[in-house]
Design an enzyme around this catalytic site. Structure first.
Site, mmCIF file in Angstrom:
data_model
loop_
_atom_site.group_PDB
_atom_site.id
_atom_site.type_symbol
_atom_site.label_atom_id
_atom_site.label_comp_id
_atom_site.label_asym_id
_atom_site.label_seq_id
_atom_site.Cartn_x
_atom_site.Cartn_y
_atom_site.Cartn_z
ATOM 1 C CB CYS A 125 50.363 36.085 40.055
ATOM 2 S SG CYS A 125 49.552 37.194 41.228
ATOM 3 C CB THR B 298 52.423 38.953 42.998
ATOM 4 O OG1 THR B 298 51.188 39.310 43.583
ATOM 5 C CG2 THR B 298 53.527 39.028 44.030
ATOM 6 C CG HIS C 54 53.647 44.217 41.232
ATOM 7 N ND1 HIS C 54 53.476 45.499 40.782
ATOM 8 C CD2 HIS C 54 52.405 43.756 41.523
ATOM 9 C CE1 HIS C 54 52.179 45.806 40.785
ATOM 10 N NE2 HIS C 54 51.507 44.753 41.237
ATOM 11 C CG HIS D 165 52.079 32.982 43.967
ATOM 12 N ND1 HIS D 165 52.774 34.076 43.527
ATOM 13 C CD2 HIS D 165 50.776 33.302 43.843
ATOM 14 C CE1 HIS D 165 51.928 35.025 43.163
ATOM 15 N NE2 HIS D 165 50.704 34.575 43.333
ATOM 16 C CD GLU D 166 48.357 32.931 39.694
ATOM 17 O OE1 GLU D 166 48.060 32.587 38.539
ATOM 18 O OE2 GLU D 166 48.018 34.020 40.191
ATOM 19 C CB CYS E 24 46.933 29.539 62.731
ATOM 20 S SG CYS E 24 47.908 30.286 61.407
ATOM 21 C CG ASP F 231 39.861 47.475 33.141
ATOM 22 O OD1 ASP F 231 40.686 48.276 32.652
ATOM 23 O OD2 ASP F 231 40.204 46.558 33.901
ATOM 24 C CB ILE G 265 46.894 46.050 46.794
ATOM 25 C CG1 ILE G 265 46.659 44.564 47.147
ATOM 26 C CG2 ILE G 265 47.896 46.696 47.742
ATOM 27 C CD1 ILE G 265 47.843 43.666 46.943
ATOM 28 C CB ILE H 4 39.276 40.230 50.145
ATOM 29 C CG1 ILE H 4 37.803 40.612 50.123
ATOM 30 C CG2 ILE H 4 39.505 38.774 49.740
ATOM 31 C CD1 ILE H 4 36.880 39.693 50.852
HETATM 32 P P1 NAD Z 1 45.354 43.654 37.413
HETATM 33 O O1 NAD Z 1 46.300 44.740 37.772
HETATM 34 O O2 NAD Z 1 45.713 42.706 36.320
HETATM 35 O O3 NAD Z 1 43.935 44.305 37.022
HETATM 36 C C1 NAD Z 1 43.473 45.508 37.520
HETATM 37 C C2 NAD Z 1 42.600 46.140 36.428
HETATM 38 O O4 NAD Z 1 42.047 47.348 36.932
HETATM 39 C C3 NAD Z 1 43.370 46.484 35.146
HETATM 40 O O5 NAD Z 1 42.794 45.829 34.031
HETATM 41 C C4 NAD Z 1 43.239 48.015 35.076
HETATM 42 O O6 NAD Z 1 43.129 48.479 33.733
HETATM 43 C C5 NAD Z 1 41.938 48.241 35.854
HETATM 44 N N1 NAD Z 1 41.738 49.623 36.282
HETATM 45 C C6 NAD Z 1 42.657 50.597 36.523
HETATM 46 N N2 NAD Z 1 42.046 51.742 36.864
HETATM 47 C C7 NAD Z 1 40.712 51.500 36.854
HETATM 48 C C8 NAD Z 1 39.570 52.292 37.132
HETATM 49 N N3 NAD Z 1 39.666 53.572 37.505
HETATM 50 N N4 NAD Z 1 38.358 51.702 37.052
HETATM 51 C C9 NAD Z 1 38.223 50.407 36.701
HETATM 52 N N5 NAD Z 1 39.285 49.611 36.398
HETATM 53 C C10 NAD Z 1 40.510 50.158 36.499
HETATM 54 O O7 NAD Z 1 45.030 42.894 38.752
HETATM 55 P P2 NAD Z 1 44.512 41.401 39.112
HETATM 56 O O8 NAD Z 1 45.643 40.464 39.031
HETATM 57 O O9 NAD Z 1 43.258 41.097 38.373
HETATM 58 O O10 NAD Z 1 44.194 41.675 40.640
HETATM 59 C C11 NAD Z 1 43.193 42.607 41.007
HETATM 60 C C12 NAD Z 1 43.615 43.436 42.188
HETATM 61 O O11 NAD Z 1 43.652 42.605 43.363
HETATM 62 C C13 NAD Z 1 45.001 44.067 42.108
HETATM 63 O O12 NAD Z 1 44.979 45.341 42.740
HETATM 64 C C14 NAD Z 1 45.864 43.108 42.920
HETATM 65 O O13 NAD Z 1 47.018 43.741 43.432
HETATM 66 C C15 NAD Z 1 44.907 42.729 44.003
HETATM 67 N N6 NAD Z 1 45.142 41.454 44.697
HETATM 68 C C16 NAD Z 1 44.898 41.429 46.023
HETATM 69 C C17 NAD Z 1 45.028 40.257 46.716
HETATM 70 C C18 NAD Z 1 44.700 40.224 48.171
HETATM 71 O O14 NAD Z 1 44.953 39.205 48.818
HETATM 72 N N7 NAD Z 1 44.092 41.278 48.705
HETATM 73 C C19 NAD Z 1 45.425 39.089 46.068
HETATM 74 C C20 NAD Z 1 45.653 39.143 44.696
HETATM 75 C C21 NAD Z 1 45.499 40.329 43.997
HETATM 76 ZN ZN ZN Z 2 49.406 31.791 62.355
#
Ligand code: NAD
Ligand code: ZN
Length: 349
Positions: A44, A46, A49, A69-70, A105, A201, A270, A292
């Site tokens: 993932c 994460t 990171h 975690h996947e 919960c 993208d 995020i 979300i």
């Molecule tokens: P990822 O980082 O692999 O993909 C993000 C994509 O956005 C990349 O391909 C990047 O090139 C593109 N990007 C960058 N700037 C851009 C722009 N200006 N316009 C369009 N695209 C652009 O992420 P992922 O694993 O696919 O996850 C998507 C997002 O969701 C991430 O920000 C991640 O942190 C977030 N996330 C949130 C949760 C939650 O619970 N809220 C859970 C999982 C992931």
């Molecule tokens: Zn709880």
């Protein structure tokens, strides 16, 4: 069944870039817990990171920590009191361990639990030969489901929770960010009857994967504009449903500008610190914004499996497969940007 006392695991051993493949004790399932023998895992964002040891992981991760975690695996042992699962059953698991007694919960909104602990972040994770989790987090997998696909159900859950937040049937959908989650969201919106799906993208490799998942337009922002794609697809008033899946502030603002008056926006990406939006886009357009987090426990999991059973094909998002001993190559692929889902195989060699 007899277990080894130690196992291979990918561990963040010290506060620095990288991971160490090392031996750690096999966890012993306590009351109400199950031990899962891992078959396959997926990497993932994460995990990347944490691997790269960025600012977020430096303040979040306490070493040593088994990450990941996947996953998909089989039940290997049941702790005292566990009666609903059997040894050998194929399972995955919800990665948020929640308290079960806070207001959210108890209302069935565990994804909003304020005591949530992340598997592979705040407790040991799945990049190991065995993983121990509470039985309440176990997700039994229907017979015959492709284990490679199940290995990234956690991320598919984020895509599903976002894409199912608003009705997409007959609607024009804009997804910003063609990471693995955005790519999967294309397939989900397609399956659920969206009229037109546009994804943006700056990464052509990933946009090509999004096309394979059924996007009507995969817009490379360095080469064309979304407005041009809208004209081509006869999207006149703006997008009805928006999904922010990049975490990029510019993308978020662009999405808000391109929404139809009265449109619905689900926010998964995020946002970086200090992200600013033009609130008047929200106010004058009467937009609805929904943040979300994670997945609904456990309604999202139900829908995920149902959509796969109904024919949703997620295999185009898989781009790399490695044995866990070659994990460095997996993280290299993720860091290169030229990847969808990267799968690690945990079978013994
Ligand atoms: P990822 O980082 O692999 O993909 C993000 C994509 O956005 C990349 O391909 C990047 O090139 C593109 N990007 C960058 N700037 C851009 C722009 N200006 N316009 C369009 N695209 C652009 O992420 P992922 O694993 O696919 O996850 C998507 C997002 O969701 C991430 O920000 C991640 O942190 C977030 N996330 C949130 C949760 C939650 O619970 N809220 C859970 C999982 C992931
Ligand atoms: Zn709880």
């Amino acid at each position: 069944m007899k277990f080894p006392t130690t196992m291979d695991a990918l561990v963040k051993t010290e506060a620095a870039k990288g991971l160490t493949l090392t031996k750690v004790p096999v966890p012993i399932p306590g009351i109400g817990e199950v031990l899962i023998k891992i078959h396959k895992t997926a990497i993932c964002g994460t995990d990347v990171h944490i691997y790269n040891w960025d600012a977020w992981s430096q303040q979040k991760i306490v070493t040593p920590r088994v990450i990941g975690h996947e996953y998909v695996g089989e039940i290997a042992a049941l702790g005292p009191g566990v009666v609903d699962y059997k040894i050998g059953q194929i399972v995955s698991g919800e990665g948020h361990i929640v308290c079960h007694h806070c207001r959210n919960c108890r209302a069935g909104n565990g994804h909003w639990c304020k005591e949530t602990k992340g598997v592979g972040v705040e407790r040991d994770g799945a990049f190991a030969q065995y993983l121990c989790i509470p039985e309440t987090n176990v997700i039994p997998i229907p017979d015959g489901m492709d284990e490679e696909v199940v290995s990234f159900f956690d991320a598919y859950g984020n895509a599903t929770h976002t894409a199912a937040m608003f009705d997409v049937t007959g609607e024009d959908v804009l997804i910003t960010g063609a990471g693995p989650i955005g790519i999967m969201a294309v397939g989900i919106a397609r399956q659920n009857g969206a009229r037109r799906i546009v994804i943006t993208d700056v990464n052509q490799y990933r946009l090509d994967l999004a096309k394979k998942m059924g996007a009507d337009a995969a817009v490379n922002l360095s080469q064309e504009t979304v407005e041009d794609a809208m004209k081509r697809l006869n999207i006149v008033e703006g997008f009805d449903v928006g999904m922010e899946m990049s975490g990029n502030g510019t993308a978020l603002n662009q999405l808000l500008k391109l929404m139809r008056n009265g449109g619905n926006v689900a926010l998964l990406g995020i946002a970086g610190p200090g992200t600013v939006i033009d609130w008047n886009d929200v106010i004058f357009k009467g937009l609805t914004l929904q943040g979300i987090y994670g997945r609904k426990m456990f309604e999202t999991w139900y829908k995920m499996m149902a959509m796969v059973e109904a024919g949703l094909d997620l295999t185009p998002v898989i781009t790399h497969r490695f044995h866990y001993t070659e994990f460095e190559k997996g993280f290299e692929a993720m860091n290169s940007g030229k990847s969808g889902k990267v799968i690690l195989d945990w079978t013994e060699r």
